[in-house]
Design a protein around this motif. Structure first.
Motif, PDB file in Angstrom:
ATOM      1  N   SER A   1      -2.869  39.511  61.486  1.00 36.93           N
ATOM      2  CA  SER A   1      -1.493  39.614  61.014  1.00 36.93           C
ATOM      3  C   SER A   1      -0.612  40.211  62.095  1.00 36.93           C
ATOM      4  O   SER A   1      -1.039  41.075  62.874  1.00 36.93           O
ATOM      5  CB  SER A   1      -1.415  40.479  59.745  1.00 36.93           C
ATOM      6  N   THR A   2       0.632  39.759  62.143  1.00 40.71           N
ATOM      7  CA  THR A   2       1.609  40.370  63.028  1.00 40.71           C
ATOM      8  C   THR A   2       2.249  41.566  62.334  1.00 40.71           C
ATOM      9  O   THR A   2       2.221  41.688  61.106  1.00 40.71           O
ATOM     10  CB  THR A   2       2.698  39.372  63.448  1.00 40.71           C
ATOM     11  N   SER A   3       2.843  42.449  63.152  1.00 40.80           N
ATOM     12  CA  SER A   3       3.508  43.643  62.614  1.00 40.80           C
ATOM     13  C   SER A   3       4.819  43.849  63.360  1.00 40.80           C
ATOM     14  O   SER A   3       5.104  44.931  63.865  1.00 40.80           O
ATOM     15  CB  SER A   3       2.601  44.869  62.760  1.00 40.80           C
ATOM     16  N   ASN A   4       5.620  42.799  63.387  1.00 39.96           N
ATOM     17  CA  ASN A   4       6.865  42.843  64.153  1.00 39.96           C
ATOM     18  C   ASN A   4       8.046  43.394  63.359  1.00 39.96           C
ATOM     19  O   ASN A   4       9.108  43.636  63.924  1.00 39.96           O
ATOM     20  CB  ASN A   4       7.203  41.451  64.684  1.00 39.96           C
ATOM     21  N   LYS A   5       7.852  43.613  62.044  1.00 41.26           N
ATOM     22  CA  LYS A   5       8.913  44.176  61.204  1.00 41.26           C
ATOM     23  C   LYS A   5       8.667  45.642  60.875  1.00 41.26           C
ATOM     24  O   LYS A   5       9.273  46.176  59.943  1.00 41.26           O
ATOM     25  CB  LYS A   5       9.039  43.368  59.906  1.00 41.26           C
ATOM     26  N   ASP A   6       7.795  46.290  61.650  1.00 45.03           N
ATOM     27  CA  ASP A   6       7.446  47.680  61.336  1.00 45.03           C
ATOM     28  C   ASP A   6       8.375  48.698  61.985  1.00 45.03           C
ATOM     29  O   ASP A   6       8.111  49.904  61.961  1.00 45.03           O
ATOM     30  CB  ASP A   6       5.993  47.969  61.718  1.00 45.03           C
TER      31      ASP A   6
ATOM     32  N   VAL B   1       5.391  43.425  57.211  1.00 41.67           N
ATOM     33  CA  VAL B   1       4.401  44.405  57.673  1.00 41.67           C
ATOM     34  C   VAL B   1       3.086  44.266  56.911  1.00 41.67           C
ATOM     35  O   VAL B   1       2.624  45.194  56.244  1.00 41.67           O
ATOM     36  CB  VAL B   1       4.935  45.847  57.590  1.00 41.67           C
TER      37      VAL B   1
ATOM     38  N   GLU C   1       1.063  44.883  51.974  1.00 41.68           N
ATOM     39  CA  GLU C   1       2.272  45.094  52.762  1.00 41.68           C
ATOM     40  C   GLU C   1       2.590  46.588  52.738  1.00 41.68           C
ATOM     41  O   GLU C   1       2.773  47.174  51.658  1.00 41.68           O
ATOM     42  CB  GLU C   1       3.447  44.291  52.214  1.00 41.68           C
TER      43      GLU C   1
ATOM     44  N   ARG D   1       3.668  32.948  56.279  1.00 39.77           N
ATOM     45  CA  ARG D   1       4.786  33.454  57.060  1.00 39.77           C
ATOM     46  C   ARG D   1       5.774  34.178  56.157  1.00 39.77           C
ATOM     47  O   ARG D   1       5.631  34.180  54.930  1.00 39.77           O
ATOM     48  CB  ARG D   1       5.493  32.325  57.816  1.00 39.77           C
TER      49      ARG D   1
ATOM     50  N   ASP E   1       8.306  35.657  61.108  1.00 37.63           N
ATOM     51  CA  ASP E   1       7.593  36.930  60.965  1.00 37.63           C
ATOM     52  C   ASP E   1       7.920  37.589  59.626  1.00 37.63           C
ATOM     53  O   ASP E   1       8.973  37.349  59.054  1.00 37.63           O
ATOM     54  CB  ASP E   1       7.976  37.883  62.094  1.00 37.63           C
ATOM     55  N   ASP E   2       7.006  38.461  59.249  1.00 34.44           N
ATOM     56  CA  ASP E   2       5.658  38.599  59.798  1.00 34.44           C
ATOM     57  C   ASP E   2       4.775  37.479  59.263  1.00 34.44           C
ATOM     58  O   ASP E   2       5.020  36.922  58.209  1.00 34.44           O
ATOM     59  CB  ASP E   2       5.067  39.965  59.452  1.00 34.44           C
TER      60      ASP E   2
ATOM     61  N   PRO F   1      11.115  41.114  65.729  1.00 31.64           N
ATOM     62  CA  PRO F   1      10.792  40.015  64.817  1.00 31.64           C
ATOM     63  C   PRO F   1      11.209  38.659  65.371  1.00 31.64           C
ATOM     64  O   PRO F   1      12.261  38.508  65.983  1.00 31.64           O
ATOM     65  CB  PRO F   1      11.583  40.362  63.551  1.00 31.64           C
TER      66      PRO F   1
END
Length: 351
Positions: free
Chosen positions: A326-331, A47, A63, A43, A340-341, A336
């Motif tokens: 993988s998550t991409s909630n900070k892109d 990205v 990243e 965690r 995250d991510d 977020p």
């Protein structure tokens, strides 16, 4: 009674015909069992773009915006191996693909003037001796492709985007909007259809590659406004962009095997596991499962975890058969959440 049997037969035929005309031929591929519940492996990342496994089960993770190359153990320990020199993050560009073959490590990244593929010496905890093996891939604020993967034939595959310059996808002399196939030195692989790096063309922005046990290659691709795609890739084939989005009727172009509206997909990473093709969706915020027949034909796609983890980008099959995503909630396009991510592990079959 005979009249009733005849009537039922006619009604069944009518129903099947209606289904076929509305959504294509009725699938004969059986439904696949659902996956298990995801578990967080790592965690507080930023990205994470690509996940590539080492033989022992640890993963290398890139990243995009920080240019960090990470090593993540199965227990969730995260170690920074370094920051890749020369990365110039820009919009959708930055440090993207990573692949490993023996003591060689390959990365795909956005530099000041282009997208490029660089080979390093890899000892397990250090990377050294960088050598650019492919340069001059078009770069842009959007549609940089970026996926790297070794195929079952031992050659390195790379996906590129058309950077918003749509006609690049149809130009054989451009590396934009293509799937490339090469040796570890960056030379065209033997048997490439045009004698160049180009393996297939007519792509808008491919970000997922996966092979099934028979060696068939599948690619996930961003559409524009109407149809995202999964394509079955053949050497030398033209997948139509920008002349066709989704399925068309021009025999010059190969139709996708699956399409979705972008609101349900915006597909990025792809992986094969347990009889299904799996595709991570960014805008759609879900994990798609597509059962595959023995001939590679697709069954009905099923969405999992819709909205639960936000935007999903990276996807890879671990040596133990689990999927890591993988998550991409900070892109810049996501929302977020706490932690995250993150990288999640999920069994492809619920126990």
């Amino acid at each position: 009674m005979e009249h009733m049997r005849t009537l039922m037969t006619v009604l069944l035929f009518t129903l099947l015909t209606a289904c076929s005309s509305a959504g294509g031929a009725v699938s004969t591929v059986p439904a696949a069992p659902p996956p298990g519940e995801p578990k967080t492996v790592a965690r507080d990342l930023a990205v994470p773009w690509e996940i590539a496994f080492l033989p022992g089960g640890d993963a290398l993770v890139t990243e995009r915006d920080t240019a960090r190359l990470l090593r993540v153990t199965r227990a969730g320990k995260v170690t920074e191996l370094g920051r890749i020199h020369g990365v110039t993050p820009d919009g959708e560009g930055g440090l993207m693909g990573v692949a490993v073959k023996g003591d060689q490590l390959f990365v795909y990244f956005t530099a000041a003037d282009d997208n490029r593929i660089v080979r390093y010496r890899f000892t397990g905890d250090t990377v050294s001796d960088p050598k650019v093996i492919v340069r001059g891939i078009p770069k842009g604020g959007i549609h940089n492709g970026g996926r790297l993967a070794f195929g079952p034939d031992g050659f390195l595959y790379a996906t590129t985007g058309e950077t918003g310059d749509r006609q690049l996808a149809q130009r054989r002399d451009s590396l934009g909007g293509k799937i490339l196939r090469m040796t570890v030195d960056g030379a065209p692989a033997p048997g490439n259809p045009f004698g160049t790096l180009v393996y297939s063309l007519g792509h808008r922005n491919v970000q997922g590659l996966a092979w099934d046990p028979a060696g068939r290659l599948y690619a996930s691709e961003f559409g524009q406004n109407r149809h995202d795609e999964v394509n079955l890739i053949k050497p030398g084939a033209n997948y139509g962009w920008p002349e066709v989005e989704g399925k068309g009727d021009d025999p010059e172009f190969v139709n996708p095997i699956i399409t979705w509206p972008p609101s349900e997909a915006s597909p990025s990473g792809a992986a094969y596991a347990d009889g299904s093709l799996w595709v991570a969706a960014l805008r759609g915020e879900r994990l798609w499962q597509i059962p595959l027949g023995q001939d590679g034909s697709p069954g009905t796609p099923v969405a999992h975890f819709t909205g639960t983890y936000g935007r999903l980008r990276g996807l890879a099959t671990a040596p133990d058969g689990t999927l890591w995503m993988s998550t991409s909630n900070k892109d810049g396009r996501g929302d977020p959440r706490d932690g995250d991510d993150r990288i999640l592990s999920v069994s492809p079959r619920r126990s």
